[in-house]
Design a protein around this motif. Sequence first.
Motif, short mmCIF file in Angstrom:
data_model
loop_
_atom_site.label_atom_id
_atom_site.label_comp_id
_atom_site.label_asym_id
_atom_site.label_seq_id
_atom_site.Cartn_x
_atom_site.Cartn_y
_atom_site.Cartn_z
N VAL A 33 0.87 -1.17 0.00
CA VAL A 33 0.00 0.00 0.00
C VAL A 33 0.91 1.22 0.00
CG1 VAL A 33 -1.74 1.28 1.28
CG2 VAL A 33 -1.81 -1.21 1.26
N LYS A 34 0.75 2.06 -1.00
CA LYS A 34 1.58 3.26 -1.09
C LYS A 34 0.89 4.41 -0.37
CE LYS A 34 3.55 1.65 -5.35
NZ LYS A 34 3.43 1.61 -6.78
N THR A 35 1.66 5.05 0.51
CA THR A 35 1.14 6.17 1.28
C THR A 35 2.04 7.38 1.04
OG1 THR A 35 2.48 5.78 3.25
CG2 THR A 35 0.41 4.54 3.08
N SER A 36 1.62 8.51 1.56
CA SER A 36 2.46 9.71 1.42
C SER A 36 3.79 9.56 2.16
CB SER A 36 1.72 10.94 1.92
OG SER A 36 1.37 10.79 3.28
N GLY A 37 3.83 8.64 3.14
CA GLY A 37 5.05 8.43 3.91
C GLY A 37 5.90 7.28 3.42
N GLY A 38 5.53 6.67 2.31
CA GLY A 38 6.28 5.53 1.79
C GLY A 38 5.34 4.43 1.37
N SER A 39 5.73 3.19 1.60
CA SER A 39 4.87 2.06 1.27
C SER A 39 4.89 1.04 2.40
CB SER A 39 5.31 1.42 -0.05
OG SER A 39 6.64 1.03 0.00
N VAL A 40 3.80 0.29 2.50
CA VAL A 40 3.62 -0.69 3.57
C VAL A 40 3.27 -2.03 2.94
CG1 VAL A 40 2.22 -1.27 5.58
CG2 VAL A 40 2.76 1.11 5.12
N SER A 41 3.98 -3.07 3.30
CA SER A 41 3.70 -4.42 2.82
C SER A 41 2.45 -4.96 3.52
CB SER A 41 4.88 -5.33 3.11
OG SER A 41 4.52 -6.68 2.96
N TYR A 47 -4.39 -6.47 9.92
CA TYR A 47 -5.60 -5.86 9.36
C TYR A 47 -5.93 -4.56 10.09
CZ TYR A 47 -10.40 -5.28 7.81
OH TYR A 47 -11.56 -4.77 7.29
N ALA A 48 -5.80 -4.57 11.41
CA ALA A 48 -6.09 -3.36 12.20
C ALA A 48 -5.17 -2.22 11.80
CB ALA A 48 -5.96 -3.66 13.69
N GLU A 49 -3.89 -2.53 11.56
CA GLU A 49 -2.94 -1.50 11.14
C GLU A 49 -3.29 -0.96 9.74
OE1 GLU A 49 1.04 -3.07 13.51
OE2 GLU A 49 0.53 -3.93 11.55
N LEU A 50 -3.69 -1.86 8.84
CA LEU A 50 -4.08 -1.42 7.50
C LEU A 50 -5.26 -0.46 7.54
CD1 LEU A 50 -3.88 -4.58 5.20
CD2 LEU A 50 -2.44 -2.55 5.12
N ARG A 51 -6.20 -0.74 8.42
CA ARG A 51 -7.39 0.11 8.51
C ARG A 51 -7.06 1.52 9.00
NH1 ARG A 51 -12.58 -1.54 8.27
NH2 ARG A 51 -13.09 -0.12 9.97
N LEU A 52 -5.94 1.68 9.66
CA LEU A 52 -5.55 2.99 10.17
C LEU A 52 -4.84 3.86 9.12
CD1 LEU A 52 -4.21 2.01 13.71
CD2 LEU A 52 -6.40 3.09 13.13
N ASP A 54 -4.30 6.23 6.27
CA ASP A 54 -5.09 7.27 5.61
C ASP A 54 -4.60 7.41 4.18
OD1 ASP A 54 -6.54 9.46 4.80
OD2 ASP A 54 -5.67 10.85 6.25
N LEU A 55 -5.41 7.00 3.24
CA LEU A 55 -5.03 7.09 1.83
C LEU A 55 -5.38 8.44 1.24
CD1 LEU A 55 -6.08 3.53 0.63
CD2 LEU A 55 -3.80 4.35 1.26
N GLY A 56 -6.02 9.29 2.03
CA GLY A 56 -6.36 10.62 1.54
C GLY A 56 -7.23 10.56 0.31
N ASP A 57 -6.91 11.39 -0.65
CA ASP A 57 -7.72 11.40 -1.87
C ASP A 57 -7.01 10.70 -3.02
OD1 ASP A 57 -5.74 13.16 -2.40
OD2 ASP A 57 -7.03 14.87 -2.81
N THR A 58 -6.19 9.69 -2.71
CA THR A 58 -5.45 8.99 -3.76
C THR A 58 -6.34 8.05 -4.55
OG1 THR A 58 -4.78 7.22 -2.26
CG2 THR A 58 -3.29 9.09 -2.47
N TRP A 59 -7.48 7.66 -4.01
CA TRP A 59 -8.39 6.76 -4.72
C TRP A 59 -9.38 7.61 -5.50
CZ3 TRP A 59 -13.66 4.99 -3.86
CH2 TRP A 59 -13.99 3.87 -4.64
N ALA A 60 -9.49 7.35 -6.77
CA ALA A 60 -10.32 8.16 -7.66
C ALA A 60 -11.80 7.75 -7.62
CB ALA A 60 -9.80 8.08 -9.09
N GLY A 61 -12.11 6.66 -6.95
CA GLY A 61 -13.49 6.20 -6.90
C GLY A 61 -13.75 5.14 -7.95
N PRO A 62 -14.98 4.62 -7.98
CA PRO A 62 -15.30 3.54 -8.93
C PRO A 62 -15.21 4.04 -10.37
CG PRO A 62 -17.28 4.31 -7.80
CD PRO A 62 -16.10 5.02 -7.17
N ALA A 63 -14.87 3.11 -11.25
CA ALA A 63 -14.78 3.45 -12.67
C ALA A 63 -16.15 3.85 -13.20
CB ALA A 63 -14.23 2.26 -13.44
#
Length: 65
Positions: A33-41, A47-52, A54-63
Amino acid sequence: MMRAAKAAGADILDADVRMTQDGVLVAAHDDVVKTSGGSVSIASTTYAELRLIDLGDTWAGPARN
């Protein structure tokens, strides 16, 4: 995602599934998962850590068609 595909009449669904460190399956195209602070495997993150994350507005939404 799978219900929406079925409701739309899809014959095939291609989904990438990854497993977190604690054994939870998640739908994710990449194994990191790529974040503004780097990437996380995903495999080395719970799962709890992944949910925390913040991807911000990097996801453009459904096609849209």
